[in-house]
Each structure stands twice: as C-alpha cells, then as structure tokens.
Motif scaffolding. Structure first.
Motif, PDB file in Angstrom:
ATOM      1  N   UNK A 149       0.862  -1.087  -0.161  1.00 54.64           N
ATOM      2  CA  UNK A 149      -0.017   0.080   0.128  1.00 54.64           C
ATOM      3  C   UNK A 149       0.856   1.128  -0.023  1.00 54.64           C
ATOM      4  N   UNK A 150       0.602   2.112  -1.024  1.00 50.51           N
ATOM      5  CA  UNK A 150       1.493   3.336  -0.905  1.00 50.51           C
ATOM      6  C   UNK A 150       0.530   4.598  -0.933  1.00 50.51           C
ATOM      7  N   UNK A 151       0.506   5.255   0.019  1.00 54.23           N
ATOM      8  CA  UNK A 151      -0.356   6.360   0.413  1.00 54.23           C
ATOM      9  C   UNK A 151       0.205   7.678   0.244  1.00 54.23           C
ATOM     10  N   UNK A 152       0.032   8.429  -0.831  1.00 55.94           N
ATOM     11  CA  UNK A 152       0.592   9.905  -0.604  1.00 55.94           C
ATOM     12  C   UNK A 152      -0.512  10.926  -0.941  1.00 55.94           C
ATOM     13  N   UNK A 153      -0.967  11.511   0.144  1.00 60.99           N
ATOM     14  CA  UNK A 153      -2.012  12.686  -0.044  1.00 60.99           C
ATOM     15  C   UNK A 153      -2.057  13.588   0.992  1.00 60.99           C
ATOM     16  N   UNK A 154      -3.071  14.623   0.613  1.00 59.10           N
ATOM     17  CA  UNK A 154      -3.403  15.572   1.617  1.00 59.10           C
ATOM     18  C   UNK A 154      -4.501  15.548   2.335  1.00 59.10           C
ATOM     19  N   UNK A 155      -4.937  14.468   2.890  1.00 62.02           N
ATOM     20  CA  UNK A 155      -6.083  14.097   3.518  1.00 62.02           C
ATOM     21  C   UNK A 155      -6.153  13.444   4.848  1.00 62.02           C
ATOM     22  N   UNK A 156      -7.294  13.282   5.267  1.00 67.88           N
ATOM     23  CA  UNK A 156      -7.382  12.325   6.501  1.00 67.88           C
ATOM     24  C   UNK A 156      -7.511  10.971   5.975  1.00 67.88           C
ATOM     25  N   UNK A 157      -6.376   9.984   6.798  1.00 64.57           N
ATOM     26  CA  UNK A 157      -6.652   8.756   6.333  1.00 64.57           C
ATOM     27  C   UNK A 157      -6.792   7.781   7.616  1.00 64.57           C
ATOM     28  N   UNK A 158      -7.320   6.772   7.093  1.00 63.84           N
ATOM     29  CA  UNK A 158      -7.392   5.483   8.072  1.00 63.84           C
ATOM     30  C   UNK A 158      -6.935   4.413   7.457  1.00 63.84           C
ATOM     31  N   UNK A 159      -5.605   3.890   7.809  1.00 68.39           N
ATOM     32  CA  UNK A 159      -4.988   2.768   7.065  1.00 68.39           C
ATOM     33  C   UNK A 159      -4.777   1.682   8.010  1.00 68.39           C
ATOM     34  N   UNK A 160      -5.182   0.686   7.349  1.00 66.33           N
ATOM     35  CA  UNK A 160      -4.979  -0.801   8.311  1.00 66.33           C
ATOM     36  C   UNK A 160      -4.282  -1.810   7.290  1.00 66.33           C
ATOM     37  N   UNK A 161      -3.662  -2.898   7.812  1.00 64.68           N
ATOM     38  CA  UNK A 161      -3.109  -3.933   7.185  1.00 64.68           C
ATOM     39  C   UNK A 161      -3.982  -4.873   6.636  1.00 64.68           C
ATOM     40  N   UNK A 162      -5.137  -5.155   7.433  1.00 60.63           N
ATOM     41  CA  UNK A 162      -6.174  -5.874   6.852  1.00 60.63           C
ATOM     42  C   UNK A 162      -7.455  -4.978   6.689  1.00 60.63           C
ATOM     43  N   UNK A 163      -7.847  -4.308   7.406  1.00 59.94           N
ATOM     44  CA  UNK A 163      -9.135  -3.713   7.479  1.00 59.94           C
ATOM     45  C   UNK A 163      -8.573  -2.027   7.647  1.00 59.94           C
ATOM     46  N   UNK A 164      -9.106  -1.417   6.782  1.00 54.40           N
ATOM     47  CA  UNK A 164      -8.954  -0.001   7.046  1.00 54.40           C
ATOM     48  C   UNK A 164      -9.724   0.769   8.270  1.00 54.40           C
ATOM     49  N   UNK A 165     -11.023   0.438   8.453  1.00 54.94           N
ATOM     50  CA  UNK A 165     -11.647   0.910   9.561  1.00 54.94           C
ATOM     51  C   UNK A 165     -12.813  -0.157   9.663  1.00 54.94           C
ATOM     52  N   UNK A 166     -13.003  -0.610  11.045  1.00 58.26           N
ATOM     53  CA  UNK A 166     -14.031  -1.441  11.439  1.00 58.26           C
ATOM     54  C   UNK A 166     -14.955  -0.373  12.546  1.00 58.26           C
ATOM     55  N   UNK A 167     -16.251  -0.140  12.013  1.00 55.62           N
ATOM     56  CA  UNK A 167     -16.950   0.921  12.828  1.00 55.62           C
ATOM     57  C   UNK A 167     -18.362   0.114  13.225  1.00 55.62           C
ATOM     58  N   UNK A 168     -18.859   0.851  14.225  1.00 52.73           N
ATOM     59  CA  UNK A 168     -20.073   0.416  14.828  1.00 52.73           C
ATOM     60  C   UNK A 168     -20.014  -0.619  15.739  1.00 52.73           C
ATOM     61  N   UNK A 169     -20.397  -0.718  16.685  1.00 50.77           N
ATOM     62  CA  UNK A 169     -20.482  -1.774  17.852  1.00 50.77           C
ATOM     63  C   UNK A 169     -21.044  -3.108  17.098  1.00 50.77           C
TER      64      UNK A 169
END
Length: 188
Positions: A149-169
């Motif tokens: 994964x190569x991320x180059x940007x000017x923003x808010x990022x949530x990065x994960x090896x398997x999951x980027x984001x796991x939300x909600x209970x």
C-alpha cells in the motif's frame, strides 16, 4: 461454477440475488480486461474454492476493490498481481485489496490479498485496508494481506493492514494478519 472473467461478471450481474451461490472453478486471469464496479448482494455466496483472481486493474471511485461492496458471503479467494488506484477526488472513499466496503449482512472468510493499492493526491477522508477498506457491524475471519500500500495525499486517512476501518459496535474480526508493506506521505 464460473471459469472466466466474463463468466464471473455475468454471474455477479445475472445471479446476484438472495439464494444464489457463485463458485469459481479455476484461477482467473483478468489481464487487459475491464473490471466493472460490482457488489455481492445480501443472501449471495461468492466461493473462490481456494482459487485466485489475477491481474485486476481498477481505477474507480468512490469505493474500490475487486468487489465494490459485500453484503453477502465471500469465501476462500485470493487476489494476485492486482492493482487498485482510485481516481478523482471524493469526500469519503474506501479502498480494499479485495473488498472496498463490507456492510452489516456481509461475511468474509479465507480471503488473501497480494494486491497493490496506490493513492496519490486525493483530498477528503479515506479508509484503506489490505483486504477490506471499511467494515460496518459485520464479520471477518481468516483474512491475510501480503500486498503493498502506497499512500501519498493531503487528506485524513485511516489505514490498516487487513481492515482500514471497522466501525459500529458488533461484528467480529478474528484470525487476521498482515505481512504487507506500507508507505505513507502526508502533504499537509
């Protein structure tokens, strides 16, 4: 059982309603082929039967992955030699090595990604995962990421090896790991 890229597109288009099981019958090479933005709908099972989808090249938004969104069940599938690069600027986006986003009815088990995800210069909020970009109150077992994964940007990022984001209970994430490589550069 599908054995070609076109057969898989047709199955995900024509038989993507509750009660269907789509099985992959061999490794499928998508070199030089257009891959559309497709979902796995609720009540549908996509079973890779331990075969791989190779050389996927995706440049779409706002959600990107071999599967745009998973509402059904995805099992026993690997991606190799694949490249996902979202284009244009969106307020929020999810990118996953296999699944862009997985929602409340979705289940993933036995997915392995060797996919390269590249993001450059996009603004907004993004969720990047080696296998799944974003999960909402759902279940994932035995996911593995070996890609880059190569991320180059000017923003808010949530990065994960398997999951980027796991939300909600709720929801379960078990027996998952990443041995992939990551580079990140923030332009802010």
């Amino acid at each position: 059982t599908v054995t070609t890229g076109q057969g898989l597109i047709n199955a995900l288009t024509d038989y993507n309603s509750s009660g269907y099981t789509i099985k992959i019958g061999n490794n499928i090479d998508l070199s030089g082929k257009y891959w559309p933005s497709v979902n796995v709908n609720a009540g549908v099972t996509l079973d890779g039967q331990n075969y791989s989808i190779n050389n996927i090249n995706i440049s779409v938004n706002p959600t990107s992955g071999f599967i745009n969104a998973n509402y059904g069940t995805m099992l026993n599938l690997t991606t190799h030699g694949s490249y996902i690069r979202p284009q244009s600027s969106w307020i929020a986006s999810t990118v996953g090595g296999i699944i862009g986003a997985q929602y409340s009815t979705g289940i993933s088990r036995g997915l392995t990604s060797y996919t390269k995800v590249v993001v450059n210069g996009l603004g907004g909020i993004y969720y990047y995962g080696g296998v799944i970009g974003r999960m909402k109150a759902t279940t994932a077992f035995q996911l593995a990421h070996y890609g880059t994964m190569s991320i180059e940007c000017d923003s808010t990022n949530i990065v994960g090896g398997v999951l980027g984001l796991h939300e909600v209970d709720g929801g379960i994430v078990e027996q998952c790991f990443s041995e992939g490589t990551f580079t990140y550069k923030d332009y802010t």
